[in-house]
Design an enzyme around this catalytic site. Sequence first.
Site, PDB file in Angstrom:
ATOM      1  N   CYS A   1       0.815  -1.225   0.000  1.00  0.00           N
ATOM      2  CA  CYS A   1       0.000   0.000   0.000  1.00  0.00           C
ATOM      3  C   CYS A   1       0.848   1.274   0.000  1.00  0.00           C
ATOM      4  CB  CYS A   1      -0.954   0.008   1.190  1.00  0.00           C
ATOM      5  SG  CYS A   1      -2.103  -1.363   1.151  1.00  0.00           S
TER       6      CYS A   1
ATOM      7  N   HIS B   1      -3.513   7.386   1.797  1.00  0.00           N
ATOM      8  CA  HIS B   1      -3.883   6.029   1.388  1.00  0.00           C
ATOM      9  C   HIS B   1      -5.278   5.745   1.928  1.00  0.00           C
ATOM     10  CE1 HIS B   1      -4.036   1.845   0.693  1.00  0.00           C
ATOM     11  NE2 HIS B   1      -3.828   1.491   1.949  1.00  0.00           N
TER      12      HIS B   1
ATOM     13  N   ASN C   1     -10.099  -0.081  -0.559  1.00  0.00           N
ATOM     14  CA  ASN C   1      -8.636  -0.003  -0.478  1.00  0.00           C
ATOM     15  C   ASN C   1      -8.045  -0.584  -1.770  1.00  0.00           C
ATOM     16  OD1 ASN C   1      -5.922  -0.343   0.074  1.00  0.00           O
ATOM     17  ND2 ASN C   1      -6.229  -1.161   2.134  1.00  0.00           N
TER      18      ASN C   1
HETATM   19  O1  UT7 Z   1      -3.913  -0.999   3.411  1.00  0.00           O
HETATM   20  C1  UT7 Z   1      -3.077  -1.421   4.437  1.00  0.00           C
HETATM   21  C2  UT7 Z   1      -3.557  -0.943   5.699  1.00  0.00           C
HETATM   22  N1  UT7 Z   1      -4.734  -1.679   6.132  1.00  0.00           N
HETATM   23  C3  UT7 Z   1      -5.444  -1.174   7.064  1.00  0.00           C
HETATM   24  O2  UT7 Z   1      -5.132  -0.085   7.458  1.00  0.00           O
HETATM   25  C4  UT7 Z   1      -6.576  -1.954   7.669  1.00  0.00           C
HETATM   26  C5  UT7 Z   1      -6.630  -1.627   9.118  1.00  0.00           C
HETATM   27  N2  UT7 Z   1      -7.687  -2.307   9.865  1.00  0.00           N
HETATM   28  C6  UT7 Z   1      -8.982  -1.984   9.732  1.00  0.00           C
HETATM   29  O3  UT7 Z   1      -9.338  -1.161   8.908  1.00  0.00           O
HETATM   30  C7  UT7 Z   1      -9.970  -2.618  10.691  1.00  0.00           C
HETATM   31  O4  UT7 Z   1      -9.277  -3.291  11.702  1.00  0.00           O
HETATM   32  C8  UT7 Z   1     -10.953  -3.606   9.999  1.00  0.00           C
HETATM   33  C9  UT7 Z   1     -11.920  -2.827   9.146  1.00  0.00           C
HETATM   34  C10 UT7 Z   1     -10.170  -4.585   9.154  1.00  0.00           C
HETATM   35  C11 UT7 Z   1     -11.762  -4.387  11.038  1.00  0.00           C
HETATM   36  O5  UT7 Z   1     -12.425  -3.494  11.910  1.00  0.00           O
HETATM   37  P1  UT7 Z   1     -12.411  -3.782  13.491  1.00  0.00           P
HETATM   38  O6  UT7 Z   1     -13.240  -2.737  14.111  1.00  0.00           O
HETATM   39  O7  UT7 Z   1     -10.958  -3.853  13.892  1.00  0.00           O
HETATM   40  O8  UT7 Z   1     -13.161  -5.153  13.588  1.00  0.00           O
HETATM   41  P2  UT7 Z   1     -12.644  -6.576  14.126  1.00  0.00           P
HETATM   42  O9  UT7 Z   1     -11.681  -7.173  13.168  1.00  0.00           O
HETATM   43  O10 UT7 Z   1     -12.209  -6.448  15.543  1.00  0.00           O
HETATM   44  O11 UT7 Z   1     -13.975  -7.402  14.090  1.00  0.00           O
HETATM   45  C12 UT7 Z   1     -15.109  -7.044  14.926  1.00  0.00           C
HETATM   46  C13 UT7 Z   1     -16.213  -8.037  14.685  1.00  0.00           C
HETATM   47  C14 UT7 Z   1     -15.786  -9.483  14.808  1.00  0.00           C
HETATM   48  O12 UT7 Z   1     -16.843 -10.196  15.410  1.00  0.00           O
HETATM   49  P3  UT7 Z   1     -16.786 -10.589  16.978  1.00  0.00           P
HETATM   50  O13 UT7 Z   1     -15.566 -11.407  17.141  1.00  0.00           O
HETATM   51  O14 UT7 Z   1     -16.719  -9.269  17.689  1.00  0.00           O
HETATM   52  O15 UT7 Z   1     -18.061 -11.323  17.163  1.00  0.00           O
HETATM   53  C15 UT7 Z   1     -15.639  -9.922  13.389  1.00  0.00           C
HETATM   54  O16 UT7 Z   1     -15.853 -11.318  13.225  1.00  0.00           O
HETATM   55  O17 UT7 Z   1     -16.722  -7.893  13.347  1.00  0.00           O
HETATM   56  C16 UT7 Z   1     -16.731  -9.150  12.691  1.00  0.00           C
HETATM   57  N3  UT7 Z   1     -16.493  -8.964  11.267  1.00  0.00           N
HETATM   58  C17 UT7 Z   1     -17.464  -8.736  10.374  1.00  0.00           C
HETATM   59  N4  UT7 Z   1     -18.797  -8.659  10.495  1.00  0.00           N
HETATM   60  C18 UT7 Z   1     -19.496  -8.404   9.386  1.00  0.00           C
HETATM   61  C19 UT7 Z   1     -15.277  -8.927  10.633  1.00  0.00           C
HETATM   62  N5  UT7 Z   1     -15.487  -8.691   9.333  1.00  0.00           N
HETATM   63  C20 UT7 Z   1     -16.813  -8.574   9.143  1.00  0.00           C
HETATM   64  C21 UT7 Z   1     -17.620  -8.315   8.019  1.00  0.00           C
HETATM   65  N6  UT7 Z   1     -18.948  -8.236   8.186  1.00  0.00           N
HETATM   66  N7  UT7 Z   1     -17.084  -8.128   6.796  1.00  0.00           N
END
Ligand code: UT7
Length: 321
Positions: A115, A248, A278
């Site tokens: 990225c 980004h 992204n």
């Molecule tokens: O380009 C390189 C740089 N990349 C980034 O900067 C990405 C950085 N990270 C992020 O943007 C965020 O961490 C994410 C968008 C990837 C995830 O957001 P989060 O608030 O950190 O969510 P999480 O991974 O902690 O997941 C929260 C919940 C989980 O469920 P439980 O365990 O709380 O029951 C996941 O299973 O959301 C669930 N979940 C989803 N639910 C519906 C994860 N993905 C999805 C989804 N739809 N697509």
Amino acid sequence: MSRRSVVIGTGSALPDLRVTNHELAARGIDTSHDWIVARTGIEARHFAGDGETTATLATEAARKALAAAGLPAEKIGLIVLATATPDQTFPASATRVQTALGIDDCIAFDVSAVCTGFLYALSIADNMVKGGMADYALVIGAETFSRILDWEDRATCVLFGDGAGALILQAQDTEDRGILATKLHADGRHNDLLFVDGGVSTTGTVGKLRMKGKEVFRHAVVNLADVLTETLTAAGHKAEEVDWVVPHQANKRILDATAKKLGLDPARVIVTVDQHANTSAASVPLALDVAVRDGRVKKNDLIVLEAMGGGFTWGAAVLRY
Ligand code: UT7
């Protein structure tokens, strides 16, 4: 007066197929429009179809940038293409772009910094232009991440899209226009937080994208705020002087948190993550082209570009447009 790299044209390209969050959910992915918007700000993304590749998207973006600059392709002496999803392992996709543009001879190579790739490519091109190796450079970020997504992994497959962005640099003797400073970083200890689980020399396969999102998020805000401050200082400018931040586009929440940490006006941050998701190395030049074409970015504006991604890698550039 010193020899600097001045941006004289921008262009971008998106695949024809646009897929909304609702359509992803309808394809059977266990997700919802509301979750994706609330956690990321993403509403839609584009996916490459048959015949669309990283090099074809890069070529389309390059053609638009050349047209915007009013420059014939044969003037280009250097092509640097940032991508983590090249058409082939080798040769470089940059050479496919070169041929498609009808350029018989120039320097052409790919850069891999995921990225942050476009910031690496821009910094390399800037230094080669300043060093006299080319008078005109074509710098591209282009990706087809849809080809390395695991559609069973809802935590990653909803986050990415395909596209390309390009800009043309011209060597000019100028006091204060062009690229004023670039800063690049990498820390390979975080390799396992964002990676592809395959490779030529390991599995002999392409692999699929894997990410520990929460960890990446935490590092992103800290690293981006640090490198923005470092690059602005090197350029001799302050955050409050910046006309536009072109970040980004990974997550709207990262953009908001970084702007807040630096005291930047959120209205000065170009946001395209809602429509493009992204697009890795393509996201910064794509967002810049959008803002140039809709008239927000104007000549002489002070602009900051920044990115962070797999490796980890991160970097920023300050330029007077
Ligand atoms: O380009 C390189 C740089 N990349 C980034 O900067 C990405 C950085 N990270 C992020 O943007 C965020 O961490 C994410 C968008 C990837 C995830 O957001 P989060 O608030 O950190 O969510 P999480 O991974 O902690 O997941 C929260 C919940 C989980 O469920 P439980 O365990 O709380 O029951 C996941 O299973 O959301 C669930 N979940 C989803 N639910 C519906 C994860 N993905 C999805 C989804 N739809 N697509």
